[in-house]
Design an enzyme around this catalytic site. Sequence first.
Site, PDB file in Angstrom:
ATOM      1  N   GLU A   1     -34.880 -28.659  -5.860  1.00  0.00           N
ATOM      2  CA  GLU A   1     -35.597 -29.716  -5.144  1.00  0.00           C
ATOM      3  C   GLU A   1     -36.404 -30.529  -6.159  1.00  0.00           C
ATOM      4  O   GLU A   1     -36.682 -30.043  -7.277  1.00  0.00           O
ATOM      5  CB  GLU A   1     -36.580 -29.091  -4.140  1.00  0.00           C
ATOM      6  CG  GLU A   1     -35.930 -28.232  -3.071  1.00  0.00           C
ATOM      7  CD  GLU A   1     -35.302 -29.043  -1.945  1.00  0.00           C
ATOM      8  OE1 GLU A   1     -35.699 -30.189  -1.731  1.00  0.00           O
ATOM      9  OE2 GLU A   1     -34.392 -28.506  -1.285  1.00  0.00           O
TER      10      GLU A   1
ATOM     11  N   LYS B   1     -38.378 -22.659   6.655  1.00  0.00           N
ATOM     12  CA  LYS B   1     -37.258 -22.363   7.567  1.00  0.00           C
ATOM     13  C   LYS B   1     -37.575 -21.144   8.424  1.00  0.00           C
ATOM     14  O   LYS B   1     -37.331 -21.139   9.640  1.00  0.00           O
ATOM     15  CB  LYS B   1     -35.986 -22.134   6.741  1.00  0.00           C
ATOM     16  CG  LYS B   1     -35.546 -23.380   5.964  1.00  0.00           C
ATOM     17  CD  LYS B   1     -34.492 -23.062   4.920  1.00  0.00           C
ATOM     18  CE  LYS B   1     -34.108 -24.295   4.124  1.00  0.00           C
ATOM     19  NZ  LYS B   1     -33.315 -24.011   2.929  1.00  0.00           N
TER      20      LYS B   1
END
Length: 428
Positions: free
Chosen positions: A192, A207
């Site tokens: 990322e 998540k």
Amino acid sequence: MSSPLRLGIAGLGTVGMGVVGIVQDHAALIAARAGRAVQIVAVSARDKTRDRGRDLSGYAFEADPVALARRSDIDVFVEVMGGHEGPARAATEAAIAAGHDVVTANKALLAHHGQALALAAEAAGRSIRFEAAVAGGIPVIKALTEGLAANRMRRVMGVMNGTCNYILTRMEATGQGYNVLFQECADLGYLEADPNLDVGGIDAGHKLSLLAAIAFGTEVSFDAVELEGIQNVSLDDIRLARDMGYRIKLLGVAQMTGRGLEQRMTPCLVPADSPLGQLQGGTNMVVLEGDQVGQIVLRGPGAGMGPTASAVMADVIDLARGVRLPVFGQPAATLTRPVAARTATPAPYYLRMMLLDKPGALAKIATCLGEAGVSIDQMRQYGHEGVNAPVLIVTHKATRDDIAHAMGLFGGTGVLVGDPVALRIEEV
Ligand code: HSE
């Protein structure tokens, strides 16, 4: 056939262009399955002119995603920009205020603001769908909210960051250290923009917090997730854990206990021959345990253009069909505020330490464990390194507080060299 479902897509990166690709290439298939056409009306991106390899000339362009979100000629706002504040948040709020449904791949946005956004959307009679936000192409949100809706969920577990699993499995396979493999991921474009989201466990923690909300009917509480990244997992521990029949994974576990909601995203040992233990490379796995169904294991790609766009479009097709479910599987106003469990459920622990090789050293360590109420299951001493002896202990089930107490006592024995390592062994 009814009128087409009209999309505004904010973000033309990998996922956004994957969505454009599916809408363009699978138009007939989608229309047949949804009962109506799905068309893109307008898009938004930072750079209008960049060649993205697809014809975008038929779509209106908005430089500002908030302006896109407010357009009256779209039905669904597709947010694939990322970021939990700034334009992503502002545009999502604007889309809801304008009366649009939202489909997003943005786990960070929902982990931080999911409850407020869900309340706003549901008050407006709209929905926010986020299949792509958790485990990429794996239809885990659908599995939880629909397929397992009749179950009281016992536990949700998963390896949900492909980059971390790639690093850990490559460390074992190649014998290369964390830093070398971190660089390999950077070179491959796996990280990322802020790599700590991956290796610090934050992305996977986002998540897990979304799955926990659905599974246990609680407001999203990302701040209560116990987070530990993989930066300190050593090659020694990977090798020695393997020797004892385990693999180290960045494992998420959420369960409702008598002490409250437990949410952890930490490096854990799992049996090497379990489905989680065998998960290799950048693949994701989610394990769902319900009181009626037992255990369900879902495995698949957690990132990438095709898999993530596939999940976005599954949500779009549901909306085209007129399926509009509560964001977290039940109305947001009925979600309860969870009490966070202060300590994790007892589990066996893997302890590694270096001891001075002298008479009675091991006995002193065993005494500390006994004093802390921790029972030893297995113990192994490896070939000496100079005057020091590496020792491995697997305990019976113990609380983390008891393990911490024992480790505190180790320090007073005078036989410990360096810091001991303690890793939880998750029963999967
Ligand atoms: N960076 C994530 C991963 C994918 O490596 O799995 C997006 O959440």
